[in-house]
Design an enzyme around this catalytic site. Structure first.
Site, PDB file in Angstrom:
ATOM      1  N   GLY A 144       0.811  -1.221   0.000  1.00  0.00           N
ATOM      2  CA  GLY A 144       0.000   0.000   0.000  1.00  0.00           C
ATOM      3  C   GLY A 144       0.844   1.271   0.000  1.00  0.00           C
ATOM      4  O   GLY A 144       0.418   2.310  -0.514  1.00  0.00           O
ATOM      5  N   ASN A 168       4.111  -6.222  -2.911  1.00  0.00           N
ATOM      6  CA  ASN A 168       4.378  -7.546  -2.352  1.00  0.00           C
ATOM      7  C   ASN A 168       3.157  -8.158  -1.672  1.00  0.00           C
ATOM      8  O   ASN A 168       3.248  -9.212  -1.046  1.00  0.00           O
ATOM      9  CB  ASN A 168       5.511  -7.460  -1.321  1.00  0.00           C
ATOM     10  CG  ASN A 168       5.077  -6.681  -0.083  1.00  0.00           C
ATOM     11  OD1 ASN A 168       4.346  -5.707  -0.199  1.00  0.00           O
ATOM     12  ND2 ASN A 168       5.494  -7.132   1.077  1.00  0.00           N
TER      13      ASN A 168
END
Ligand SMILES: CC/C=C\CC/C=C/CC(=O)SCCNC(=O)CCNC(=O)[C@H](O)C(C)(C)COP(=O)(O)OP(=O)(O)OC[C@H]1O[C@@H](n2cnc3c(N)ncnc32)[C@H](O)[C@@H]1OP(=O)(O)O
Length: 179
Positions: A144, A168
């Site tokens: 994020g 990721n």
């Protein structure tokens, strides 16, 4: 130069094609936190604001954090004198650790829905901003955090092999919902 943060006052303005009709915004309605996780310094002489993320320890994006971020972006957006926004971190070594995992672990579907809407609101606000936006990535920025920086017009990252950036989240089994 002046510093500001916290709740917006409602007001109208019209400048450079930005029409702002005293909206009671979703982010404002949500805000019930008193802690300040975002610090904004606006330099009137350059028209550039610096927004520092200061949510210890790692600027993880909780609902409160996202809410405060959105409110501050809205506030700058409504200021006809503000043309540029630099997003950076006050935390050492970390720009943002991405979504606050505790906001999505073991929470009800309703609460998760509210949280993901806040995530969406954050990236839409930054991506759709009429300001020139720059992420000054002065630390690690996974998932994020990477998303947040990608919504800016430009990204500059500190040259340090210890700092990582990337999407990721699938490694954690987190899939972003349809938007
Ligand atoms: C179009 C759609 C595109 C994208 C969709 C976006 C979706 C995003 C999903 C996510 O963002 S999920 C979150 C993913 N984030 C991570 O995997 C980051 C995990 N954290 C780290 O890699 C490291 O913590 C760090 C590199 C950010 C910082 O490392 P370091 O300085 O060594 O700190 P610590 O690891 O010791 O962490 C300190 C403290 O902070 C807690 N923490 C870290 N990350 C998070 C997080 N994301 N949410 C909540 N809490 C986090 C960590 O547990 C430590 O807590 P203590 O209580 O143990 O001190």
């Amino acid at each position: 130069m002046y510093a500001r943060s916290g709740l917006l006052s409602q007001r109208s303005c019209s400048s450079h094609g930005r029409e702002c009709a005293t909206p009671v915004l979703a982010a404002q309605r949500r805000n019930n936190s008193t802690a300040t996780k975002i610090a904004v310094e606006f330099d009137q002489s350059t028209g550039v604001a610096v927004m520092r993320l200061q949510g210890p320890p790692v600027n993880s994006l909780s609902l409160d954090f996202l809410t405060e971020l959105c409110i501050n972006v809205e506030k700058l957006e409504m200021d006809k004198n503000c043309r540029g926004l630099i997003l950076t971190s006050s935390q050492p070594k970390v720009f943002s650790a991405g979504l606050d995992i505790m906001e999505i672990y073991g929470k009800s579907p309703e609460r998760c829905g509210e949280f993901w809407r806040a995530v969406q609101e954050m990236w839409l606000k930054l991506y759709g901003s009429s300001m020139v936006t720059i992420a000054a990535i002065n630390g690690s920025s996974p998932a994020g955090g990477c998303l947040m920086s990608m919504t800016c017009d430009y990204r500059i990252m500190a040259d340090n092999p210890r700092y990582s950036i990337g999407l990721n989240e699938t490694q954690l089994g987190i899939v972003a919902p349809f938007w």
